[in-house]
Design an enzyme around this catalytic site. Structure first.
Site, PDB file in Angstrom:
ATOM      1  N   SER A 135       0.870  -1.170   0.000  1.00 37.59           N
ATOM      2  CA  SER A 135       0.000   0.000   0.000  1.00 37.59           C
ATOM      3  C   SER A 135       0.912   1.226   0.000  1.00 37.59           C
ATOM      4  O   SER A 135       1.699   1.402   0.932  1.00 37.59           O
ATOM      5  CB  SER A 135      -0.861  -0.031   1.268  1.00 37.59           C
ATOM      6  OG  SER A 135      -1.558   1.182   1.421  1.00 37.59           O
ATOM      7  N   LYS A 161      -0.976  -1.031  -4.492  1.00 37.27           N
ATOM      8  CA  LYS A 161      -2.186  -0.270  -4.136  1.00 37.27           C
ATOM      9  C   LYS A 161      -1.794   1.180  -3.907  1.00 37.27           C
ATOM     10  O   LYS A 161      -0.850   1.464  -3.166  1.00 37.27           O
ATOM     11  CB  LYS A 161      -2.816  -0.881  -2.882  1.00 37.27           C
ATOM     12  CG  LYS A 161      -3.775   0.010  -2.115  1.00 37.27           C
ATOM     13  CD  LYS A 161      -4.479  -0.768  -1.007  1.00 37.27           C
ATOM     14  CE  LYS A 161      -4.604   0.059   0.256  1.00 37.27           C
ATOM     15  NZ  LYS A 161      -5.209  -0.723   1.369  1.00 37.27           N
ATOM     16  N   LYS A 163      -2.793   4.866  -2.580  1.00 35.02           N
ATOM     17  CA  LYS A 163      -3.710   5.706  -1.832  1.00 35.02           C
ATOM     18  C   LYS A 163      -4.110   6.848  -2.744  1.00 35.02           C
ATOM     19  O   LYS A 163      -3.261   7.393  -3.479  1.00 35.02           O
ATOM     20  CB  LYS A 163      -3.020   6.245  -0.579  1.00 35.02           C
ATOM     21  CG  LYS A 163      -2.790   5.172   0.466  1.00 35.02           C
ATOM     22  CD  LYS A 163      -4.116   4.732   1.083  1.00 35.02           C
ATOM     23  CE  LYS A 163      -3.893   3.765   2.232  1.00 35.02           C
ATOM     24  NZ  LYS A 163      -5.174   3.311   2.820  1.00 35.02           N
ATOM     25  N   ASP A 188      -7.062   3.018  -3.068  1.00 34.55           N
ATOM     26  CA  ASP A 188      -7.783   3.081  -1.789  1.00 34.55           C
ATOM     27  C   ASP A 188      -7.995   4.544  -1.430  1.00 34.55           C
ATOM     28  O   ASP A 188      -7.038   5.288  -1.200  1.00 34.55           O
ATOM     29  CB  ASP A 188      -6.960   2.379  -0.698  1.00 34.55           C
ATOM     30  CG  ASP A 188      -7.677   2.319   0.646  1.00 34.55           C
ATOM     31  OD1 ASP A 188      -8.826   2.808   0.748  1.00 34.55           O
ATOM     32  OD2 ASP A 188      -7.089   1.770   1.593  1.00 34.55           O
ATOM     33  N   GLU A 213     -10.959   0.704  -3.454  1.00 31.82           N
ATOM     34  CA  GLU A 213     -11.258   0.440  -2.042  1.00 31.82           C
ATOM     35  C   GLU A 213     -11.886   1.656  -1.378  1.00 31.82           C
ATOM     36  O   GLU A 213     -11.349   2.761  -1.465  1.00 31.82           O
ATOM     37  CB  GLU A 213      -9.939   0.045  -1.350  1.00 31.82           C
ATOM     38  CG  GLU A 213     -10.076  -0.413   0.084  1.00 31.82           C
ATOM     39  CD  GLU A 213      -8.729  -0.865   0.658  1.00 31.82           C
ATOM     40  OE1 GLU A 213      -7.789  -1.161  -0.126  1.00 31.82           O
ATOM     41  OE2 GLU A 213      -8.600  -0.898   1.894  1.00 31.82           O
ATOM     42  N   ASP A 238     -13.564  -1.682   3.067  1.00 35.78           N
ATOM     43  CA  ASP A 238     -12.663  -1.804   4.212  1.00 35.78           C
ATOM     44  C   ASP A 238     -13.420  -1.261   5.427  1.00 35.78           C
ATOM     45  O   ASP A 238     -14.091  -2.029   6.138  1.00 35.78           O
ATOM     46  CB  ASP A 238     -11.367  -1.027   3.905  1.00 35.78           C
ATOM     47  CG  ASP A 238     -10.388  -0.932   5.060  1.00 35.78           C
ATOM     48  OD1 ASP A 238     -10.713  -1.392   6.167  1.00 35.78           O
ATOM     49  OD2 ASP A 238      -9.272  -0.374   4.881  1.00 35.78           O
ATOM     50  N   LYS A 262      -9.547  -6.801   8.175  1.00 37.10           N
ATOM     51  CA  LYS A 262      -8.530  -6.355   9.135  1.00 37.10           C
ATOM     52  C   LYS A 262      -8.939  -6.858  10.505  1.00 37.10           C
ATOM     53  O   LYS A 262     -10.076  -6.643  10.939  1.00 37.10           O
ATOM     54  CB  LYS A 262      -8.462  -4.820   9.170  1.00 37.10           C
ATOM     55  CG  LYS A 262      -7.811  -4.200   7.944  1.00 37.10           C
ATOM     56  CD  LYS A 262      -7.793  -2.693   8.038  1.00 37.10           C
ATOM     57  CE  LYS A 262      -7.089  -2.094   6.824  1.00 37.10           C
ATOM     58  NZ  LYS A 262      -7.373  -0.630   6.735  1.00 37.10           N
ATOM     59  N   GLY A 290      -3.750  -4.016   6.207  1.00 42.80           N
ATOM     60  CA  GLY A 290      -2.712  -3.693   7.183  1.00 42.80           C
ATOM     61  C   GLY A 290      -3.012  -2.356   7.830  1.00 42.80           C
ATOM     62  O   GLY A 290      -3.766  -1.541   7.292  1.00 42.80           O
TER      63      GLY A 290
HETATM   64  O1  OSB Z   1      -7.072   1.822   4.587  1.00 44.79           O
HETATM   65  O2  OSB Z   1      -5.832   0.126   4.333  1.00 44.79           O
HETATM   66  C1  OSB Z   1      -6.035   1.242   4.848  1.00 44.79           C
HETATM   67  C2  OSB Z   1      -2.951   2.308   6.872  1.00 44.79           C
HETATM   68  C3  OSB Z   1      -3.542   3.004   7.898  1.00 44.79           C
HETATM   69  C4  OSB Z   1      -4.910   3.152   7.895  1.00 44.79           C
HETATM   70  C5  OSB Z   1      -5.691   2.595   6.867  1.00 44.79           C
HETATM   71  C6  OSB Z   1      -5.093   1.868   5.851  1.00 44.79           C
HETATM   72  C7  OSB Z   1      -3.700   1.758   5.841  1.00 44.79           C
HETATM   73  C8  OSB Z   1      -2.964   1.099   4.779  1.00 44.79           C
HETATM   74  C9  OSB Z   1      -1.585   0.623   5.143  1.00 44.79           C
HETATM   75  O3  OSB Z   1      -3.337   1.010   3.638  1.00 44.79           O
HETATM   76  C10 OSB Z   1      -1.391  -0.816   4.953  1.00 44.79           C
HETATM   77  C11 OSB Z   1      -0.061  -1.228   5.542  1.00 44.79           C
HETATM   78  O4  OSB Z   1       0.917  -1.166   4.816  1.00 44.79           O
HETATM   79  O5  OSB Z   1      -0.026  -1.596   6.742  1.00 44.79           O
HETATM   80 MG    MG Z   2      -8.238   0.680   3.231  1.00 45.51          MG
END
Ligand code: OSB
Ligand code: MG
Length: 374
Positions: A135, A161, A163, A188, A213, A238, A262, A290
């Site tokens: 991510s 992925k 952001k 995402d 996402e 999510d 999660k 994550g």
């Molecule tokens: O939405 O998946 C998410 C991190 C913090 C809060 C929300 C998210 C995330 C990540 C990080 O996408 C995923 C990771 O590398 O741990």
């Molecule tokens: Mg997410």
């Protein structure tokens, strides 16, 4: 099993690089750990909560309060036989799922050790390795992002992925797709878009994304369902999926075609397995999300992702992407094929480095004999 003591700690752990989402930038993690001591064994749990209540209603400080004042004493007063007993023990407390997951997951870890089997096996896992993606946070420029992607692909990661948020989306996707037409790519938004953006979101269709996402509100099914009906690209939920009922509602309404699971967000291993099974029975693939975890949470994510329906690459990646030194031994590493091997030793399968944990600790509270002893 008799609970002899529960030690709660807050660790201060700076990230190797800042992580930016549509809701903010994280530079340092305040990591909450629970160490549950029982009959000579130690189970570890991590609270995956954010420092501020921006991803969900919980934050580091609310979780600390609920863990030390409510959940810790409730657990210490019982003798749970199984991790799966925890939802019943905690049922009077509403919400606070990340706090609950901290202790429930520690009990699953203990149970696997007591049984002498890997945690993945206790959970019903079937995989020997799990497919991994990364991510990537919002970067300062597109060229900067392209160089980060290049590095992660070279390391073997199977899915990228991105952001995204209004202003950091279609131009970014276009340049990434031009450079790498064939990679598995997703995005995402962490709820950054609104109804007026629907047409704009439908435009994401042009980039052959594996999924989009959580584009809309964090607590929504209805408008995501409207959007999914207008798109070929799968929506993945999510934030909206808190439990099995939510997963069933989302699948029934066709609010998504993929689910991110999660552990913290759903309240622990028991509910995560329920969500996994509900999705599997309905032909909906899942993957493991994550939350910038330390090694303890990372070990638990790896065990969970060994279940059969975790068929898409998750966001669980190498320790070194986050930490100068992780608190587990060995650290989590990813093979050149973009896979993490499931450990085959009893319990979580990674030792916790107690000296390092002690050095990083900024706050500590112990529950013993039903009392807080400072
Ligand atoms: O939405 O998946 C998410 C991190 C913090 C809060 C929300 C998210 C995330 C990540 C990080 O996408 C995923 C990771 O590398 O741990
Ligand atoms: Mg997410």
């Amino acid at each position: 099993m008799r609970i002899d003591a529960i030690i709660f700690r807050e660790l201060h752990m700076p990230l190797v690089r800042p992580f930016e989402t549509s809701f903010g930038v994280t530079r340092d993690r305040r990591v909450l750990l629970a160490e549950v001591q029982s009959e000579g064994l130690i189970g570890w749990g991590e609270c995956t909560v954010g420092e501020r209540p921006f991803f969900s209603e919980e934050s580091t400080d609310t979780a600390w309060q609920v863990l030390t004042r409510e959940l810790g004493p409730m657990l210490a007063a019982e003798s749970p036989e199984h991790g799966g007993d925890c939802p019943r023990i905690f049922r009077q407390v509403r919400g606070n799922r990340m706090a609950k997951a901290t202790l429930e997951n520690a009990i699953w870890d203990l149970e696997a050790q007591r049984e002498g089997i890997p945690l993945s096996q206790l959970l019903g896992g079937v995989r020997e390795e799990i497919p991994c993606g990364v991510s990537l946070g919002i970067q300062s420029s597109i060229p900067e992002l392209l160089s980060v992607i290049e590095r992660e692909l070279a390391a073997g990661y199977q899915r990228i992925k991105l952001k995204c948020k209004p202003g950091w989306d279609v131009d970014v996707f276009e340049q990434v797709r031009n450079r790498w037409p064939g990679i598995m790519l997703s995005c995402d938004a962490n709820s950054a878009y609104r109804l007026g953006d629907i047409e704009h979101l439908v435009g994401f269709e042009a980039f052959d994304l594996l999924m989009i996402e959580q584009p809309l509100w964090h607590d929504d099914f209805y408008y995501h369902s409207m959007l999914q009906k207008q798109m070929q690209t799968a929506i993945c939920l999510d934030e909206s999926i808190r439990n099995r009922r939510d997963a069933l509602a989302a699948i029934e309404m066709e609010s998504c075609r993929i689910i991110n699971i999660k552990l913290g967000r759903v309240g622990g291993f028991s509910e995560a397995i329920h969500v996994h099974n509900a999705a599997q029975e309905r032909g909906v693939p899942v993957w493991c999300g994550g939350m910038l975890e330390s090694g303890v949470g990372r070990a638990h994510n790896i065990a969970l992702a060994s279940l059969e329906n975790f068929s898409l690459p998750g966001d669980v990646s190498a320790s070194a992407r986050y930490w100068l030194e992780d608190i587990i031994d060995p650290e989590v590493t990813v093979s050149p094929r973009g896979e993490i091997s499931i450990p085959d030793s009893p319990g979580r399968g990674y030792e916790v480095k107690s000296d390092l944990v002690e050095r990083l600790t900024v706050r500590k509270e112990t529950i013993r004999d039903f009392a807080l002893v400072g």
